[in-house]
Design a protein around this motif. Structure first.
Motif, PDB file in Angstrom:
ATOM      1  N   PRO A  17       0.798  -1.232   0.000  1.00 19.74           N
ATOM      2  CA  PRO A  17       0.000   0.000   0.000  1.00 19.74           C
ATOM      3  C   PRO A  17       0.829   1.281   0.000  1.00 19.74           C
ATOM      4  N   ASN A  18       2.113   1.196   0.337  1.00 17.81           N
ATOM      5  CA  ASN A  18       2.931   2.411   0.450  1.00 17.81           C
ATOM      6  C   ASN A  18       3.656   2.819  -0.835  1.00 17.81           C
ATOM      7  N   VAL A  19       3.481   2.053  -1.926  1.00 19.68           N
ATOM      8  CA  VAL A  19       4.186   2.446  -3.152  1.00 19.68           C
ATOM      9  C   VAL A  19       3.566   3.728  -3.709  1.00 19.68           C
ATOM     10  N   THR A  20       4.415   4.573  -4.257  1.00 14.95           N
ATOM     11  CA  THR A  20       3.937   5.843  -4.819  1.00 14.95           C
ATOM     12  C   THR A  20       3.384   5.604  -6.229  1.00 14.95           C
ATOM     13  N   ASP A  21       2.636   6.570  -6.725  1.00  8.56           N
ATOM     14  CA  ASP A  21       2.094   6.464  -8.091  1.00  8.56           C
ATOM     15  C   ASP A  21       3.225   6.401  -9.114  1.00  8.56           C
ATOM     16  N   ASN A  22       4.305   7.156  -8.872  1.00  9.23           N
ATOM     17  CA  ASN A  22       5.460   7.125  -9.780  1.00  9.23           C
ATOM     18  C   ASN A  22       6.101   5.743  -9.803  1.00  9.23           C
ATOM     19  N   GLU A  23       6.280   5.157  -8.618  1.00 13.27           N
ATOM     20  CA  GLU A  23       6.864   3.802  -8.544  1.00 13.27           C
ATOM     21  C   GLU A  23       5.976   2.802  -9.263  1.00 13.27           C
ATOM     22  N   LEU A  24       4.669   2.951  -9.070  1.00 12.35           N
ATOM     23  CA  LEU A  24       3.726   2.025  -9.708  1.00 12.35           C
ATOM     24  C   LEU A  24       3.770   2.176 -11.229  1.00 12.35           C
ATOM     25  N   ARG A  25       3.899   3.420 -11.703  1.00 11.25           N
ATOM     26  CA  ARG A  25       3.997   3.654 -13.160  1.00 11.25           C
ATOM     27  C   ARG A  25       5.253   2.996 -13.726  1.00 11.25           C
ATOM     28  N   GLU A  26       6.359   3.146 -12.996  1.00 10.72           N
ATOM     29  CA  GLU A  26       7.619   2.554 -13.455  1.00 10.72           C
ATOM     30  C   GLU A  26       7.517   1.025 -13.461  1.00 10.72           C
ATOM     31  N   PHE A  27       6.925   0.496 -12.410  1.00 13.98           N
ATOM     32  CA  PHE A  27       6.679  -0.950 -12.307  1.00 13.98           C
ATOM     33  C   PHE A  27       5.822  -1.418 -13.487  1.00 13.98           C
ATOM     34  N   ALA A  28       4.742  -0.678 -13.751  1.00 14.73           N
ATOM     35  CA  ALA A  28       3.805  -1.046 -14.830  1.00 14.73           C
ATOM     36  C   ALA A  28       4.484  -1.032 -16.192  1.00 14.73           C
ATOM     37  N   SER A  29       5.495  -0.179 -16.366  1.00 14.18           N
ATOM     38  CA  SER A  29       6.179  -0.091 -17.665  1.00 14.18           C
ATOM     39  C   SER A  29       6.954  -1.365 -17.988  1.00 14.18           C
ATOM     40  N   LYS A  30       7.184  -2.202 -16.977  1.00 16.42           N
ATOM     41  CA  LYS A  30       7.936  -3.452 -17.175  1.00 16.42           C
ATOM     42  C   LYS A  30       7.023  -4.640 -17.500  1.00 16.42           C
ATOM     43  N   LEU A  31       5.725  -4.420 -17.444  1.00 14.50           N
ATOM     44  CA  LEU A  31       4.778  -5.523 -17.634  1.00 14.50           C
ATOM     45  C   LEU A  31       4.526  -5.808 -19.108  1.00 14.50           C
ATOM     46  N   THR A  32       4.252  -7.062 -19.412  1.00 15.39           N
ATOM     47  CA  THR A  32       3.801  -7.445 -20.751  1.00 15.39           C
ATOM     48  C   THR A  32       2.501  -8.228 -20.600  1.00 15.39           C
ATOM     49  N   ILE A  33       1.745  -8.287 -21.675  1.00 13.33           N
ATOM     50  CA  ILE A  33       0.475  -9.029 -21.667  1.00 13.33           C
ATOM     51  C   ILE A  33       0.631 -10.233 -22.580  1.00 13.33           C
ATOM     52  N   GLU A  34       0.177 -11.389 -22.108  1.00 14.14           N
ATOM     53  CA  GLU A  34       0.212 -12.580 -22.948  1.00 14.14           C
ATOM     54  C   GLU A  34      -1.209 -13.118 -23.084  1.00 14.14           C
ATOM     55  N   GLU A  35      -1.654 -13.260 -24.327  1.00 12.20           N
ATOM     56  CA  GLU A  35      -2.974 -13.833 -24.603  1.00 12.20           C
ATOM     57  C   GLU A  35      -2.769 -15.242 -25.130  1.00 12.20           C
ATOM     58  N   LEU A  36      -3.385 -16.201 -24.465  1.00 13.50           N
ATOM     59  CA  LEU A  36      -3.197 -17.600 -24.826  1.00 13.50           C
ATOM     60  C   LEU A  36      -4.538 -18.254 -25.140  1.00 13.50           C
ATOM     61  N   ASN A  37      -4.520 -19.193 -26.068  1.00 11.29           N
ATOM     62  CA  ASN A  37      -5.721 -19.948 -26.411  1.00 11.29           C
ATOM     63  C   ASN A  37      -5.832 -21.180 -25.528  1.00 11.29           C
TER      64      ASN A  37
END
Length: 196
Positions: A17-37
């Motif tokens: 709960p203590n992560v800042t919005d900036n930290e969360l944005r930086e974290f989110a920039s490392k994510l990828t989405i995988e769509e699988l059948n």
């Protein structure tokens, strides 16, 4: 897609709960989405798990092949679960398990390299890594202990209590494999419970 990432980031914020919005944005920039059948593999036996996957929609099953060639189900992971063979992921060694989709599935993924970068540059997320690892360990331990301390009927009742939402989404053969029982045994257990 965006809603899947939001769902994942919300779960991260609940853990940290203590992560800042900036930290969360930086974290989110490392994510990828995988769509699988359905029937696609997120992880195959003998391969190194390159990324940890958070299921935002769908259902996957983790399994291995025993020494006589039987496929044994060890876990089901649905919305809000992490689909991972964690030891393979953290050691970057080949996995002894496969993770296969039982339904079309969308996962938010974080690669091994990205998670190491995050720990180094965003130290507040180390808590996230520790708590996710602890949760995975608790689940694995609970599964091991269910085979040591519970009867087949108790394992079945436990599954009904904690994973009832999966009943119509998995096959009887996968359920029997997960519970470590024959189909006839499951039928007997169900008949017995129906008459109680």
């Amino acid at each position: 897609m965006e809603s899947g990432v939001e769902f994942f980031l919300q779960s991260v914020k609940e853990i940290c709960p203590n992560v800042t919005d900036n930290e969360l944005r930086e974290f989110a920039s490392k994510l990828t989405i995988e769509e699988l059948n359905k029937k696609d593999y997120f992880l195959q036996f003998g391969k190194v798990q390159k990324a940890i996957g958070f299921v935002t929609s769908g259902l996957v099953r983790s399994s291995f092949i025993d020494n006589v060639g039987n496929e044994i189900t060890v876990g089901f992971y649905s919305e809000g679960d992490y689909a991972t063979h964690y030891p393979s992921f953290i050691t970057q060694q080949p996995s002894k398990y496969s993770i296969q989709c039982l339904e079309p599935t969308v996962m938010v993924c974080l690669s091994y390299e990205s998670i190491q970068w995050i720990y180094e540059h965003l130290p507040s997320f180390e808590r996230y890594g520790r708590l996710v690892a602890e949760e995975i360990l608790k689940r694995q331990q609970a599964r091991i202990e269910s085979f040591i301390f519970q009867t087949a009927e108790e394992r079945y009742l436990d599954f009904i209590k904690h994973r009832s939402g999966l009943f119509n989404r998995i096959s009887i053969s996968h359920l029997c494999s997960f519970l470590g029982i024959e189909r006839q045994t499951l039928t007997r257990i169900r008949q017995k419970l129906a008459h109680q």
